[in-house]
Design a protein around this motif. Structure first.
Motif, short mmCIF file in Angstrom:
data_model
loop_
_atom_site.label_atom_id
_atom_site.label_comp_id
_atom_site.label_asym_id
_atom_site.label_seq_id
_atom_site.Cartn_x
_atom_site.Cartn_y
_atom_site.Cartn_z
N ARG A 1 0.84 -1.20 0.00
CA ARG A 1 0.00 0.00 0.00
C ARG A 1 0.87 1.26 0.00
O ARG A 1 2.06 1.20 0.28
CB ARG A 1 -0.93 0.02 1.21
N THR A 2 0.23 2.36 -0.31
CA THR A 2 0.85 3.68 -0.22
C THR A 2 -0.01 4.53 0.70
O THR A 2 -1.22 4.62 0.50
CB THR A 2 0.96 4.34 -1.60
N ALA A 3 0.57 5.13 1.70
CA ALA A 3 -0.16 6.02 2.60
C ALA A 3 0.28 7.45 2.32
O ALA A 3 1.47 7.76 2.33
CB ALA A 3 0.13 5.65 4.06
N ILE A 4 -0.69 8.32 2.04
CA ILE A 4 -0.44 9.73 1.75
C ILE A 4 -1.09 10.55 2.86
O ILE A 4 -2.28 10.40 3.12
CB ILE A 4 -1.00 10.13 0.37
N PHE A 5 -0.32 11.41 3.50
CA PHE A 5 -0.81 12.21 4.61
C PHE A 5 -0.88 13.68 4.22
O PHE A 5 0.08 14.23 3.70
CB PHE A 5 0.11 12.06 5.83
N LEU A 6 -2.04 14.31 4.47
CA LEU A 6 -2.24 15.73 4.20
C LEU A 6 -2.76 16.41 5.45
O LEU A 6 -3.60 15.85 6.15
CB LEU A 6 -3.28 15.91 3.09
N SER A 7 -2.30 17.61 5.72
CA SER A 7 -2.82 18.35 6.87
C SER A 7 -3.93 19.31 6.45
O SER A 7 -4.60 19.89 7.30
CB SER A 7 -1.70 19.13 7.57
N HIS A 8 -4.15 19.47 5.14
CA HIS A 8 -5.16 20.39 4.65
C HIS A 8 -5.79 19.80 3.38
O HIS A 8 -5.09 19.25 2.54
CB HIS A 8 -4.55 21.75 4.32
N LEU A 9 -7.11 19.90 3.27
CA LEU A 9 -7.83 19.50 2.06
C LEU A 9 -8.55 20.70 1.48
O LEU A 9 -9.03 21.56 2.22
CB LEU A 9 -8.87 18.41 2.37
N ASP A 10 -8.64 20.76 0.15
CA ASP A 10 -9.45 21.79 -0.48
C ASP A 10 -10.91 21.56 -0.11
O ASP A 10 -11.33 20.44 0.14
CB ASP A 10 -9.28 21.74 -2.00
N LYS A 11 -11.70 22.63 -0.12
CA LYS A 11 -13.11 22.50 0.28
C LYS A 11 -13.92 21.62 -0.66
O LYS A 11 -14.72 20.82 -0.22
CB LYS A 11 -13.75 23.88 0.37
N ASP A 12 -13.75 21.78 -1.94
CA ASP A 12 -14.61 21.08 -2.90
C ASP A 12 -14.04 19.74 -3.34
O ASP A 12 -14.74 18.74 -3.37
CB ASP A 12 -14.86 21.95 -4.13
N GLU A 13 -12.78 19.72 -3.72
CA GLU A 13 -12.22 18.50 -4.29
C GLU A 13 -10.72 18.46 -4.08
O GLU A 13 -10.05 19.48 -4.20
CB GLU A 13 -12.54 18.45 -5.79
N GLN A 14 -10.22 17.28 -3.79
CA GLN A 14 -8.77 17.08 -3.67
C GLN A 14 -8.42 15.88 -4.54
O GLN A 14 -9.00 14.81 -4.39
CB GLN A 14 -8.38 16.79 -2.23
N VAL A 15 -7.50 16.05 -5.48
CA VAL A 15 -7.10 14.98 -6.38
C VAL A 15 -5.70 14.53 -6.00
O VAL A 15 -4.78 15.34 -5.93
CB VAL A 15 -7.13 15.44 -7.85
N LEU A 16 -5.55 13.24 -5.74
CA LEU A 16 -4.25 12.64 -5.45
C LEU A 16 -4.01 11.54 -6.47
O LEU A 16 -4.92 10.80 -6.82
CB LEU A 16 -4.23 12.03 -4.05
N SER A 17 -2.78 11.44 -6.92
CA SER A 17 -2.44 10.36 -7.85
C SER A 17 -0.99 9.98 -7.66
O SER A 17 -0.21 10.75 -7.10
CB SER A 17 -2.68 10.79 -9.31
N TYR A 18 -0.66 8.78 -8.09
CA TYR A 18 0.74 8.36 -8.06
C TYR A 18 0.95 7.32 -9.15
O TYR A 18 0.01 6.69 -9.62
CB TYR A 18 1.14 7.82 -6.68
N ASP A 19 2.19 7.19 -9.59
CA ASP A 19 2.54 6.25 -10.65
C ASP A 19 2.89 4.90 -10.05
O ASP A 19 3.42 4.81 -8.94
CB ASP A 19 3.76 6.76 -11.43
N VAL A 20 2.55 3.86 -10.79
CA VAL A 20 2.96 2.51 -10.41
C VAL A 20 3.78 1.94 -11.54
O VAL A 20 3.64 2.33 -12.70
CB VAL A 20 1.75 1.59 -10.11
#
Length: 76
Positions: free
Chosen positions: A21-40
């Protein structure tokens, strides 16, 4: 390097890349939408299924997000 802020190019606070697995930690999110992606990267041939990604805040059990799963076949 397999973890740390530089893995996500400063978009997140911390990333942990593990074999299962990959764990991604954020301390802030945008109000409407947050897009996260990563390459495999496929290292073996065969058929694979990617299980759904799950997103959830640490202290809010009412909020949660998931993605679809998908299948792929790697051939040379």
């Amino acid at each position: 390097k397999k973890s740390g802020r530089e893995v996500c190019q400063g978009v997140c606070d911390h990333v942990e890349l593990r074999a299962d697995r990959t764990a991604i930690f954020l301390s802030h999110l945008d109000k409407d939408e947050q897009v996260l992606s990563y390459d495999v990267e496929a290292q073996l041939e065969g058929a694979f299924t990617a299980m759904p990604a799950v997103a959830e805040p640490m202290y809010d059990s009412e909020s949660r997000g998931t993605t679809d799963s998908f299948s792929l076949r790697v051939v040379r």
